[in-house]
Design a protein around this motif. Structure first.
Motif: not given
Length: 753
Positions: A688-692, A698-700
């Motif tokens: 899994r990738r980091t939260l950031k 998934n921005k916008e």
């Protein structure tokens, strides 16, 4: 022989001084007066003048000899010894009973010498003499404990009863902690510096390497009471192991279906048992229950009934013998569903395999813990069979408790209640049978097992007759069902071919010898399956090689015969969904198998087995439109039509550009769900990738990185839930493929905590 400057007299082959030889100077019998050995008198009383050495007890200190006797024969008198007979002594009774004529000074000096040699120190005391000396058996002090290396000894105690001295050893467990356990040595050893069967000192043995430390026993030793099932005088066959057992089922009615309950009753009756619809104290022998909270359980315990779970019944039927419970899951739990002791724990397992691992997972479920097949920093506890492996190393690094199966059994039996205890020597011994329980932990549930169930020959014969009737009825029903299935599934006879058939191409036995392959398939990807021998193609309208169906079978019985039919029609057998053009299902309606979910994205048609049967009867591949599968249950829930889904184009590109992360415990499994997603064009990352990074992806509102989780893995996505980021379950993937559209509001995981 010389020890500490003392010269010993000539010895006979039996280890005693030879009569007729004088005692040389320096022999222990020639010690100065005034030195006494320990006895039942007090040296302070002698010093104060209250007693004289002649008024003290004439017996030697128990520490003088580990064997409890040290008979020595003087030249001018009989043997000196204890006034009472000591168990294990070879001294004749007539000699023991003779009057003690040994010089008290000699006796005192010898006692001191033996005490120094064997007990490692000088004990001072006074021995009473004369008529006041007690004549009873020797009393062993309560604090006397035999030293390591000295065998256990039976010494006659007060009242003529033997007093056993057991050896205490310090056992070092795997964690390095030391415990004092009472151990019975299997073979009595000879004390160092003492001649076997005698009490004579001898020169110390030469230095030698230290002995191997004693390890923990390979299996738990529990003082199990005498527990029985049936009367041991009666031998019952395996298929009638429940004869004489009358059951009443409680607690399970609200957790299993009526069909399951009927199955349990039928199985019990087939093995000679009975099931009562109402609790009858006069007849009931077994109460089948889940926990100990119900009033019927309280009544059953008062009436000495055997209280067990469905897991006990299952294991007894597998063994073929009605036996007392031997695992914690065989007994009802002392807690209900609303107060399970481990509801806040996330537990992983290491070292258990096959059946043991399955039992451990069931036990974790019963105590309310969350099981994970992996071990991470989020885990609270590790249950292991052996203190080795990568999980154990990480548990030590992260300072997580590591326990054995005994810990889990005690929690399930209510012996370890919140706040739970993880540290203890019994939780650190790693045993061969870690799931076997100590009956004393649940003595109120084992009292009924102290009395056997008696069975008469008439009841055994009656049970045999009932079983035969039930089996005949069951066989008749099964034959009728099989006949109905055979009439639906078996293809009709192949059309008659003339004795001189027209030449037709022969299918080779090896797939790499095929002249061509269907579109999208490379050479050598078509399989002959389990079909053997040469096959003749019967298809009257054999299509071109690039247009021949490549068929994948699912839920099909008589698979080898169906594969032969496919090859005789000129088709191909696919190895995976990516190669297939047709998915043929043997069930009456479509089921969400892995093959089916992959075929939705890759195959042109999903048809029933009847399509192959009819095509083989006509010797030609028939049109598929009339044989498309339907799945009314799922179509009603997800509001879609399978026929319409299969008519949509670009089904392979549904998840193109979308990256998924699957938590370890997803169903139907990371491997299968990964294959389903990849068939629909998506990609799956193992880490899994980091939260950031997820926020950036998934921005916008792009939603190009999706997380699929399950309840057991909620701790792995806790940070995403706290940020109000969407987390989905597996239904999101399966529903999107069935409908061929992505609905981001469907199957969102909601944290219940």
């Amino acid at each position: 022989q010389t020890v500490q400057g003392a010269q010993y007299p000539p010895m006979s082959p039996h280890g005693r001084p030879i009569p007729g030889h004088p005692l040389p100077q320096g022999y222990p019998g020639c010690q100065p007066a005034g030195v006494v050995s320990p006895g039942q008198g007090s040296p302070h009383m002698v010093a104060s003048g209250q007693l004289t050495p002649q008024q003290l007890t004439p017996h030697v200190s128990p520490l003088a000899s580990p064997h409890g006797h040290s008979p020595i024969q003087r030249v001018d008198g009989p043997l000196m010894g204890h006034a009472g007979v000591i168990q294990g002594s070879s001294v004749p009774q007539n000699l023991v009973n003779q009057q003690n004529l040994v010089n008290p000074k000699t006796k005192t000096a010898l006692a001191i010498h033996l005490t120094n040699r064997l007990a490692g120190g000088v004990h001072q005391g006074v021995i009473p003499q004369g008529p006041q000396a007690p004549q009873g058996p020797m009393e062993v002090p309560a604090h006397v404990v035999q030293k390591p290396g000295i065998p256990q000894e039976a010494i006659q105690g007060p009242g003529g009863e033997p007093v056993m001295l057991y050896q205490r050893r310090a056992l070092g467990n795997i964690t390095g902690s030391v415990t004092n356990n009472l151990v019975r040595p299997p073979v009595p050893a000879t004390p160092v510096g003492v001649v076997a069967a005698h009490g004579y000192p001898r020169p110390a043995a030469p230095p030698h390497p230290a002995p191997t430390p004693v390890m923990a026993p390979a299996a738990p030793h529990y003082p199990r009471p005498h527990l029985v099932g049936h009367d041991t005088n009666i031998m019952l066959p395996r298929e009638l192991c429940l004869v004489g057992c009358v059951f009443y089922i409680a607690d399970y009615h609200g957790e299993v279906t009526l069909e399951t309950l009927h199955t349990w009753k039928r199985v019990i009756q087939q093995h000679g048992g009975e099931v009562m619809p109402l609790y009858d104290s006069a007849r009931i022998t077994h109460l089948l229950c889940k926990h100990q909270k119900s009033p019927v359980f309280m009544q059953a315990v008062r009436e000495n009934k055997r209280c067990i779970t469905i897991f006990w019944l299952n294991d007894v039927l597998l063994r073929g013998k009605m036996a007392p419970p031997w695992q914690a899951i065989h007994l009802p739990t002392p807690f209900g569903n609303d107060n399970k002791p481990c509801k806040d724990l996330i537990v992983s397992v290491s070292g258990f395999e096959n059946e043991e691992r399955t039992i451990i997972k069931l036990m974790l479920q019963l105590v309310g813990a969350k099981y994970t097949g992996y071990f991470s920093k989020h885990n609270s506890l590790l249950v292991c069979k052996k203190l080795e492996g990568a999980k154990v190393a990480k548990a030590r690094e992260w300072k997580r408790p590591v326990v054995n199966g005994v810990w889990l059994s005690e929690v399930l039996l209510g012996q370890n209640t919140p706040p739970l205890v993880y540290h203890g020597t019994r939780y650190q011994h790693y045993l061969d049978d870690p799931l076997r329980i100590d009956p004393s932990l649940a003595s109120h549930l084992f009292n009924a097992w102290k009395y056997p169930i008696s069975v008469s020959k008439e009841s055994v014969e009656k049970a045999k007759a009932v079983r035969e009737i039930a089996l005949r009825k069951r066989k008749t029903e099964a034959d009728g069902d099989q006949e109905n299935k055979r009439s639906r599934l078996e293809p009709p006879p192949a059309p008659h071919l003339s004795a001189m058939p027209t030449p037709t191409p022969q299918l080779p036995c090896a797939p790499n010898q095929l002249a061509g392959t269907p579109s999208g398939l490379s050479q050598g990807t078509v399989s002959m399956g389990g079909v053997r021998g040469n096959l003749t193609v019967i298809n009257k309208e054999l299509p071109p090689e690039q247009q021949r169906p490549c068929i994948l079978l699912s839920c099909v019985k008589n698979k080898e015969d169906i594969e032969r039919n496919v090859l005789e029609l000129g088709g191909y057998l696919a190895r995976s969904s990516n190669e297939a053009t047709h998915l043929v299902m043997g069930s009456s309606s479509a089921q969400r198998t892995v093959k089916f979910m992959c075929a939705i994205s890759t195959c042109q048609y999903v048809v029933s087995l009847q399509w192959l049967i009819d095509s083989y009867a006509e010797a030609v591949f028939l049109p598929e439109d009339n044989y498309i599968m339907d799945m009314p249950e799922y179509e009603r829930v997800f509001k879609f039509s399978l026929k319409e889904t299969l008519m949509k184009t670009n089904r392979r590109q549904l998840f193109t550009g979308t990256t998924f992360y699957l938590t370890p415990s997803v169903v139907p499994g990371r491997t299968w769900l990964r294959e389903i997603i990849e068939c629909a064009g998506g990609t799956v990352e193992s880490k899994r990738r980091t939260l950031k990074d997820i926020k950036e992806k998934n921005k916008e509102g792009a939603h190009k990185y999706l997380t699929i989780a399950t309840t057991s893995d909620v701790h792995l996505v806790r940070d995403l839930l706290q940020e109000n980021m969407p987390v989905y379950n597996a239904e999101f993937v399966l529903g999107s493929i069935l409908r061929q559209e992505i609905n981001l509001q469907m199957a969102i995981y909601i944290d219940e905590e």
